[in-house]
Each structure stands twice: as C-alpha cells, then as structure tokens.
Design a protein around this motif. Structure first.
Motif, PDB file in Angstrom:
ATOM      1  N   LEU A  58      -3.325   6.782   2.687  1.00 43.53           N
ATOM      2  CA  LEU A  58      -1.960   7.315   2.627  1.00 43.53           C
ATOM      3  C   LEU A  58      -1.864   8.497   1.667  1.00 43.53           C
ATOM      4  CD1 LEU A  58       0.115   4.031   2.734  1.00 43.53           C
ATOM      5  CD2 LEU A  58       0.178   5.880   4.432  1.00 43.53           C
ATOM      6  N   ILE A  59      -2.512   8.393   0.522  1.00 41.05           N
ATOM      7  CA  ILE A  59      -2.489   9.507  -0.433  1.00 41.05           C
ATOM      8  C   ILE A  59      -3.099  10.751   0.207  1.00 41.05           C
ATOM      9  CG2 ILE A  59      -3.470  10.344  -2.610  1.00 41.05           C
ATOM     10  CD1 ILE A  59      -3.056   7.433  -3.682  1.00 41.05           C
ATOM     11  N   LEU A  60      -4.211  10.597   0.914  1.00 37.10           N
ATOM     12  CA  LEU A  60      -4.830  11.738   1.589  1.00 37.10           C
ATOM     13  C   LEU A  60      -3.932  12.283   2.699  1.00 37.10           C
ATOM     14  CD1 LEU A  60      -8.524  10.472   1.869  1.00 37.10           C
ATOM     15  CD2 LEU A  60      -7.509  11.929   0.105  1.00 37.10           C
ATOM     16  N   ALA A 106       0.835  -1.200   0.000  1.00 36.62           N
ATOM     17  CA  ALA A 106       0.000   0.000   0.000  1.00 36.62           C
ATOM     18  C   ALA A 106       0.871   1.253   0.000  1.00 36.62           C
ATOM     19  CB  ALA A 106      -0.940   0.002   1.201  1.00 36.62           C
ATOM     20  N   ALA A 107       1.925   1.239   0.795  1.00 36.25           N
ATOM     21  CA  ALA A 107       2.839   2.388   0.832  1.00 36.25           C
ATOM     22  C   ALA A 107       3.490   2.593  -0.527  1.00 36.25           C
ATOM     23  CB  ALA A 107       3.893   2.190   1.920  1.00 36.25           C
ATOM     24  N   LYS A 108       3.953   1.529  -1.131  1.00 37.98           N
ATOM     25  CA  LYS A 108       4.619   1.648  -2.434  1.00 37.98           C
ATOM     26  C   LYS A 108       3.651   2.167  -3.503  1.00 37.98           C
ATOM     27  CE  LYS A 108       7.796  -0.138  -5.632  1.00 37.98           C
ATOM     28  NZ  LYS A 108       9.124  -0.605  -5.709  1.00 37.98           N
ATOM     29  N   ILE A 109       2.443   1.625  -3.536  1.00 39.55           N
ATOM     30  CA  ILE A 109       1.459   2.065  -4.530  1.00 39.55           C
ATOM     31  C   ILE A 109       1.140   3.545  -4.345  1.00 39.55           C
ATOM     32  CG2 ILE A 109      -0.951   1.811  -5.260  1.00 39.55           C
ATOM     33  CD1 ILE A 109      -0.619  -1.231  -4.574  1.00 39.55           C
ATOM     34  N   ALA A 110       0.911   3.955  -3.108  1.00 35.80           N
ATOM     35  CA  ALA A 110       0.560   5.360  -2.837  1.00 35.80           C
ATOM     36  C   ALA A 110       1.677   6.301  -3.262  1.00 35.80           C
ATOM     37  CB  ALA A 110       0.237   5.547  -1.359  1.00 35.80           C
ATOM     38  N   ILE A 111       2.903   6.001  -2.868  1.00 39.24           N
ATOM     39  CA  ILE A 111       4.017   6.901  -3.183  1.00 39.24           C
ATOM     40  C   ILE A 111       4.325   6.877  -4.682  1.00 39.24           C
ATOM     41  CG2 ILE A 111       6.426   7.473  -2.661  1.00 39.24           C
ATOM     42  CD1 ILE A 111       4.337   7.987  -0.389  1.00 39.24           C
ATOM     43  N   CYS A 112       4.183   5.719  -5.320  1.00 40.41           N
ATOM     44  CA  CYS A 112       4.384   5.652  -6.781  1.00 40.41           C
ATOM     45  C   CYS A 112       3.338   6.480  -7.518  1.00 40.41           C
ATOM     46  CB  CYS A 112       4.338   4.200  -7.262  1.00 40.41           C
ATOM     47  SG  CYS A 112       5.830   3.254  -6.911  1.00 40.41           S
ATOM     48  N   SER A 128      20.736   9.182   3.722  1.00 41.06           N
ATOM     49  CA  SER A 128      20.156   8.553   4.907  1.00 41.06           C
ATOM     50  C   SER A 128      19.402   7.290   4.506  1.00 41.06           C
ATOM     51  CB  SER A 128      19.218   9.529   5.615  1.00 41.06           C
ATOM     52  OG  SER A 128      18.116   9.807   4.787  1.00 41.06           O
ATOM     53  N   VAL A 129      19.018   6.507   5.502  1.00 39.56           N
ATOM     54  CA  VAL A 129      18.330   5.246   5.258  1.00 39.56           C
ATOM     55  C   VAL A 129      17.018   5.481   4.502  1.00 39.56           C
ATOM     56  CG1 VAL A 129      17.188   3.294   6.395  1.00 39.56           C
ATOM     57  CG2 VAL A 129      19.396   4.098   7.214  1.00 39.56           C
ATOM     58  N   ALA A 130      16.313   6.547   4.817  1.00 39.23           N
ATOM     59  CA  ALA A 130      15.033   6.821   4.149  1.00 39.23           C
ATOM     60  C   ALA A 130      14.718   8.306   4.150  1.00 39.23           C
ATOM     61  CB  ALA A 130      13.913   6.044   4.831  1.00 39.23           C
ATOM     62  N   GLU A 131      13.907   8.710   3.167  1.00 37.04           N
ATOM     63  CA  GLU A 131      13.419  10.087   3.094  1.00 37.04           C
ATOM     64  C   GLU A 131      11.998  10.194   3.630  1.00 37.04           C
ATOM     65  OE1 GLU A 131      16.767   9.578   0.658  1.00 37.04           O
ATOM     66  OE2 GLU A 131      14.860   8.637   0.188  1.00 37.04           O
ATOM     67  N   LEU A 132      11.239   9.098   3.524  1.00 38.91           N
ATOM     68  CA  LEU A 132       9.861   9.070   4.014  1.00 38.91           C
ATOM     69  C   LEU A 132       9.682   7.896   4.966  1.00 38.91           C
ATOM     70  CD1 LEU A 132       7.602   9.708   0.879  1.00 38.91           C
ATOM     71  CD2 LEU A 132       7.908  11.209   2.840  1.00 38.91           C
ATOM     72  N   PHE A 133       8.839   8.114   5.964  1.00 35.09           N
ATOM     73  CA  PHE A 133       8.536   7.090   6.959  1.00 35.09           C
ATOM     74  C   PHE A 133       7.020   6.947   7.011  1.00 35.09           C
ATOM     75  CE2 PHE A 133      12.191   9.650   7.956  1.00 35.09           C
ATOM     76  CZ  PHE A 133      13.201   8.698   7.938  1.00 35.09           C
ATOM     77  N   ILE A 134       6.555   5.709   6.925  1.00 33.92           N
ATOM     78  CA  ILE A 134       5.119   5.465   6.838  1.00 33.92           C
ATOM     79  C   ILE A 134       4.727   4.386   7.836  1.00 33.92           C
ATOM     80  CG2 ILE A 134       3.305   4.493   5.361  1.00 33.92           C
ATOM     81  CD1 ILE A 134       4.589   5.896   3.000  1.00 33.92           C
ATOM     82  N   GLU A 181      11.672   2.981  -3.501  1.00 35.96           N
ATOM     83  CA  GLU A 181      12.116   1.779  -2.795  1.00 35.96           C
ATOM     84  C   GLU A 181      11.420   1.754  -1.439  1.00 35.96           C
ATOM     85  OE1 GLU A 181      16.190  -0.323  -1.088  1.00 35.96           O
ATOM     86  OE2 GLU A 181      16.234   1.779  -1.652  1.00 35.96           O
ATOM     87  N   CYS A 182      10.581   0.741  -1.219  1.00 33.81           N
ATOM     88  CA  CYS A 182       9.873   0.598   0.059  1.00 33.81           C
ATOM     89  C   CYS A 182      10.449  -0.582   0.823  1.00 33.81           C
ATOM     90  CB  CYS A 182       8.393   0.347  -0.176  1.00 33.81           C
ATOM     91  SG  CYS A 182       7.422   1.832  -0.334  1.00 33.81           S
ATOM     92  N   ILE A 183      10.814  -0.329   2.061  1.00 36.19           N
ATOM     93  CA  ILE A 183      11.382  -1.365   2.917  1.00 36.19           C
ATOM     94  C   ILE A 183      10.524  -1.462   4.165  1.00 36.19           C
ATOM     95  CG2 ILE A 183      13.418  -2.082   4.229  1.00 36.19           C
ATOM     96  CD1 ILE A 183      14.962  -0.067   2.329  1.00 36.19           C
ATOM     97  N   GLY A 184      10.070  -2.669   4.465  1.00 39.78           N
ATOM     98  CA  GLY A 184       9.314  -2.884   5.689  1.00 39.78           C
ATOM     99  C   GLY A 184      10.233  -3.275   6.819  1.00 39.78           C
ATOM    100  N   MET A 185       9.944  -2.781   8.004  1.00 44.44           N
ATOM    101  CA  MET A 185      10.728  -3.163   9.175  1.00 44.44           C
ATOM    102  C   MET A 185       9.795  -3.340  10.367  1.00 44.44           C
ATOM    103  SD  MET A 185      12.536   0.351  10.601  1.00 44.44           S
ATOM    104  CE  MET A 185      13.141  -0.501  12.036  1.00 44.44           C
TER     105      MET A 185
END
Length: 195
Positions: free
Chosen positions: A180-182, A24-30, A85-91, A39-43
C-alpha cells in the motif's frame, strides 16, 4: 493529495471487513501521514471475481472492482455531519494466485484511490507448493487449504499463508502494508506521474 495533506483527519474506506486488510490500510496511511488523525472503516465491497482469484488478471480486477465500489458508495452516500464526504481515500486489496513459468505463487494487488485518481500496485509474491496449488485449482480457497495443512482456524484473518510459510517472519498484514505504501507513490508525487 495536497488537499488531503491539509486535513486534520483522513477518512479511509477499505473494501473489506477483514481486520488484516483494515489494519494494513491504517498502518500504511498512518506511516505516510503521521500528523493527521486517520479513521479507517471497512465495508463489504464485492470483487466481481471468484472468491479465490486464480490469475494475475483476476486478482488485479478484484482489487480495482472493490475500490471502485467504495468510491461509488462514498459519492452517493449521505455526507458526514460536518459536511465532508464519507471518505477521502479508498483502498482495496485482493489476494490471488497464479502459476508462473517458475511455479505457483500467491500475491496481492493493492489499489488506492481518491475521487479523481487511482493507483494500482502489487505485493511481493510468495511461492506455494504444487500440492497447495492443485487444491486451489480443485476449488478450495488458500486460507482453507492452509488451515487444513497447519491445523489453524481462519488464518486469512490473521497472519495468512505468508505468516505460516515464512514461520512468522512476514505476515499478510506486513506485506499488504508495504504494498500500500508503494501504491501511494503517484499520489504523494503527482507532478511526476502526469502523462
């Protein structure tokens, strides 16, 4: 956000390894940045709330805690080989339930952050039956209750209760993507959200 729109690649750290949330995060940001490599990484990111949040407040706090954990992890982690850095966005997304005056429902809070900004949003809600809600009050998780009712296996990493109760017309992923888009609106229009 202007710095992000100038990047060739956006790294997104998602506060869950659940493939539904990561997708969902990848689709929204794409959708928001179609010309940038995403690049979406889950942790694993602890929510600090019960596994089944039972109130609007608990659900919101769980999502905020997860995104703060990701942001803190990124700030303290080693830099990427390219010096970034490791990431620019955090979701983060946190699904929960509450019993409203019109009946019980499930919903999710979505939180998107950069190192300097944090935006909180909420998904549409799905009414659930009193019998499902009673099982949750008794200590079960929604995904487990739905698995028993519909004879499914690990539905929370698939279409979720949303997919089952809407007979596939909506899914957990589609609802999270929209939310997420909203939630990104303040970051896409920062000049409008200055206090």
């Amino acid at each position: 956000m202007q710095r992000i729109t100038k990047l060739k690649k956006i790294r997104v750290l998602v506060g869950s390894k659940n493939p539904v949330k990561v997708n969902a995060a990848k689709i929204a940001i794409c959708q928001l940045f179609p010309d940038i490599d995403i690049e979406c990484i889950g942790m694993h990111a602890p929510s600090g709330v019960p596994d089944q949040p039972m109130t609007d407040f608990e659900t919101r706090e769980g999502a905020i805690n997860r995104v703060k954990y990701c942001r803190n992890f990124s700030a303290t982690a080693a830099k990427q080989p390219d010096g970034e850095s490791v990431a620019e966005l955090f979701i983060a997304m946190e699904g929960g339930v509450d019993n409203f005056e019109y009946g019980p429902a499930t919903f999710a809070y979505t939180v998107v952050a950069t190192q300097n900004q944090l935006s909180v949003g909420r998904s549409a809600q799905l009414p659930i039956s009193q019998s499902i809600y009673k099982s949750l009050v008794a200590g079960e998780e929604l995904g487990d209750v739905m698995d028993k009712l519909f004879n499914t296996n690990n539905i929370k990493q698939q279409g979720g209760a949303i997919g089952l109760l809407t007979q596939g017309h909506a899914t957990r992923e589609s609802v999270y993507t929209q939310a997420l888009i909203l939630t990104m609106a303040p970051m896409l229009n920062p000049e409008l959200y200055l206090d």
